[in-house]
Design a protein around this motif. Sequence first.
Motif, PDB file in Angstrom:
ATOM      1  N   ASN A 271       0.842  -1.196   0.000  1.00 58.18           N
ATOM      2  CA  ASN A 271       0.000   0.000   0.000  1.00 58.18           C
ATOM      3  C   ASN A 271       0.873   1.241   0.000  1.00 58.18           C
ATOM      4  OD1 ASN A 271      -2.787  -1.303   0.538  1.00 58.18           O
ATOM      5  ND2 ASN A 271      -1.462  -2.200   2.093  1.00 58.18           N
TER       6      ASN A 271
ATOM      7  N   VAL B 110       5.739   1.625   7.314  1.00 57.27           N
ATOM      8  CA  VAL B 110       5.654   0.944   8.609  1.00 57.27           C
ATOM      9  C   VAL B 110       7.029   0.932   9.270  1.00 57.27           C
ATOM     10  CG1 VAL B 110       5.097  -1.199   9.817  1.00 57.27           C
ATOM     11  CG2 VAL B 110       3.736  -0.496   7.833  1.00 57.27           C
TER      12      VAL B 110
ATOM     13  N   TYR C  19       5.933  -3.592  13.764  1.00 60.15           N
ATOM     14  CA  TYR C  19       4.759  -4.435  13.979  1.00 60.15           C
ATOM     15  C   TYR C  19       4.867  -5.058  15.372  1.00 60.15           C
ATOM     16  CZ  TYR C  19       3.784  -4.502   8.908  1.00 60.15           C
ATOM     17  OH  TYR C  19       3.489  -4.163   7.602  1.00 60.15           O
TER      18      TYR C  19
ATOM     19  N   ILE D 245       0.422  -1.479  14.657  1.00 60.58           N
ATOM     20  CA  ILE D 245       1.287  -1.084  13.548  1.00 60.58           C
ATOM     21  C   ILE D 245       1.680   0.366  13.733  1.00 60.58           C
ATOM     22  CG2 ILE D 245       1.457  -0.855  11.043  1.00 60.58           C
ATOM     23  CD1 ILE D 245      -0.829  -2.983  10.904  1.00 60.58           C
TER      24      ILE D 245
ATOM     25  N   LEU E 188      -4.509  -1.702   4.407  1.00 60.87           N
ATOM     26  CA  LEU E 188      -3.703  -2.824   4.874  1.00 60.87           C
ATOM     27  C   LEU E 188      -4.129  -4.059   4.092  1.00 60.87           C
ATOM     28  CD1 LEU E 188      -4.046  -2.256   8.735  1.00 60.87           C
ATOM     29  CD2 LEU E 188      -2.034  -1.709   7.358  1.00 60.87           C
ATOM     30  N   ASP E 189      -3.212  -5.005   3.910  1.00 60.86           N
ATOM     31  CA  ASP E 189      -3.523  -6.264   3.240  1.00 60.86           C
ATOM     32  C   ASP E 189      -3.843  -7.333   4.290  1.00 60.86           C
ATOM     33  OD1 ASP E 189      -2.663  -5.115   0.722  1.00 60.86           O
ATOM     34  OD2 ASP E 189      -0.615  -5.430   1.409  1.00 60.86           O
TER      35      ASP E 189
ATOM     36  N   PRO F  27      -2.486  -8.447   9.376  1.00 58.23           N
ATOM     37  CA  PRO F  27      -2.670  -7.329   8.461  1.00 58.23           C
ATOM     38  C   PRO F  27      -1.407  -6.479   8.407  1.00 58.23           C
ATOM     39  CG  PRO F  27      -3.716  -6.842  10.560  1.00 58.23           C
ATOM     40  CD  PRO F  27      -3.178  -8.248  10.661  1.00 58.23           C
ATOM     41  N   GLY F  28      -1.092  -5.965   7.215  1.00 58.19           N
ATOM     42  CA  GLY F  28       0.105  -5.151   7.109  1.00 58.19           C
ATOM     43  C   GLY F  28       0.310  -4.614   5.715  1.00 58.19           C
ATOM     44  N   ASN F  29       1.469  -4.032   5.519  1.00 61.36           N
ATOM     45  CA  ASN F  29       1.877  -3.522   4.215  1.00 61.36           C
ATOM     46  C   ASN F  29       2.761  -4.588   3.587  1.00 61.36           C
ATOM     47  OD1 ASN F  29       1.992  -1.706   2.120  1.00 61.36           O
ATOM     48  ND2 ASN F  29       3.581  -0.441   3.040  1.00 61.36           N
TER      49      ASN F  29
END
Length: 494
Positions: free
Chosen positions: A77, A82, A85, A104, A117-118, A201-203
């Motif tokens: 994204n 980031v 985590y 995050i 976020l993915d 979830p994250g980048n």
Amino acid sequence: MTVAGVPSRLRWKIELSPHIIAFVYPRFALRSLAPAAAALIVLGGAPVTGAAEDHTGTHGTPGAAGARDPYFPTLGNGGYDVRHYALTIDYGPESHVLTGTAEITARAGQDLSAFNLDLHGLTVRSAAVDGAPAGVTRAGDELTLRPARDVRRGDTFRAVVRYGGTPGTLTDSDDTREGWLRTADGAIALGQPKGSMTWFPGNHHPGDKATYDISVTVPEGLSAVSNGELRSQRPTADGRRTTFAWHSAQPMATYLATVGIGAYEITRSRPGAAGVPVHTAVDKTVAPRVGELVNRVPELTEWSVRKFGPYPFSSTGVIVEREGDADYALETQSRSVFTEDSFDAATLVHELAHQWYGDSVTPRTWRDVWLSEGFATYAEWLYLEEFEDTPVRASFEDAFDSEDNWAFPPADQPEAGQLLGDPVYERGAMTLQKVREAVGDATFFSVLRGWARTHRHGNASTHDFTAYVERESGKDLGALWDVWLYGDGRPERP
């Protein structure tokens, strides 16, 4: 990554499933809609939370829904970076249910009214940004968080997502699985190239690296192993479970994060000559058969240090699972994962080399992945020459003779489905051998060490590498790159 069960020369053929590609591009079209329209499209039901505070009069815009990777344009994204985590996970192997909280910490690269976020499959229960509830909508694997107040460019913010469910896997075209893989007594998380989004979830793009704290609670009698250093191991209040807290102080791409849960035989050794502590976790049913090679991890780490320079992380080690629990080995940061059938000396060297090339110096985009796999394959060739009397030139000749290595240029794969095809590995390694012949041994090994040092804990592209080699060697190698990195078809035998 390495694949078990086939000869070394053919071990590298991993392709992504066409059906995975099929769902990527339609979603890209969806996210190209205006943000206001896209926010109305939510797959699987209504928004997770209610609308956030009215943003009338503010100036932020949504971050991009995708990092625009050449092969995975919707993965990752935009709009933020980031920094850390903090993942808190509770997993029950019998129920297969995971409950998680992701905290995050990120820095805004623009004024943000929303960001993505993915996350694949799992259910989001709530989200907050800087302590205030955030609006959440979802379209497939994309979460859109809308903070109560815009995040200003340059500000550091903290997003908290609470989520859970039964984590799943993604299956590639050759039936290779990635994501949260169930094992006989627990689970193992493998993330290349996008499986990490199945459990947090994250980048999820290699260009956005961060530090990690990963805390995992599992039933009593099992262990949870992750990247970095074990900070604590404590029983829960009821005494029926144990929480393992791991810390990774060096930046890590999401696809290199792992969690292994199972009944492991765990060993910790003090630093050897290279000053690197070793932490290994081996499935107890496998341990008696692989103990000899496990004991070589310190030796082969020290050998790698002599070749590639100072070890880039605070510890090394391996996680070894049973055959069938996964289909390959993967260079998860500081603690690579193997199955018993993929755990041999050459593959161990391959994954150890990735700690320098791929984990510390991470490809800027997935197009640059030959900088990871070509270097690790060349490390195998160096090992075979020194320990098994197979000259590097013989490995080169064997690779040159293979038709599979000429299917496409290693630095310009024609499609995502060939991301980790044979040329990325062996033609990538052949390119390094041609560089060695062009610049001489002294300069070549200086380049190997200097490249790892110059881009330590960062990201780098193919252009960065070719420019670095030419600068360090004082040679114009344009013709070499044209043939070996970008050329179509096999050249005349050199």
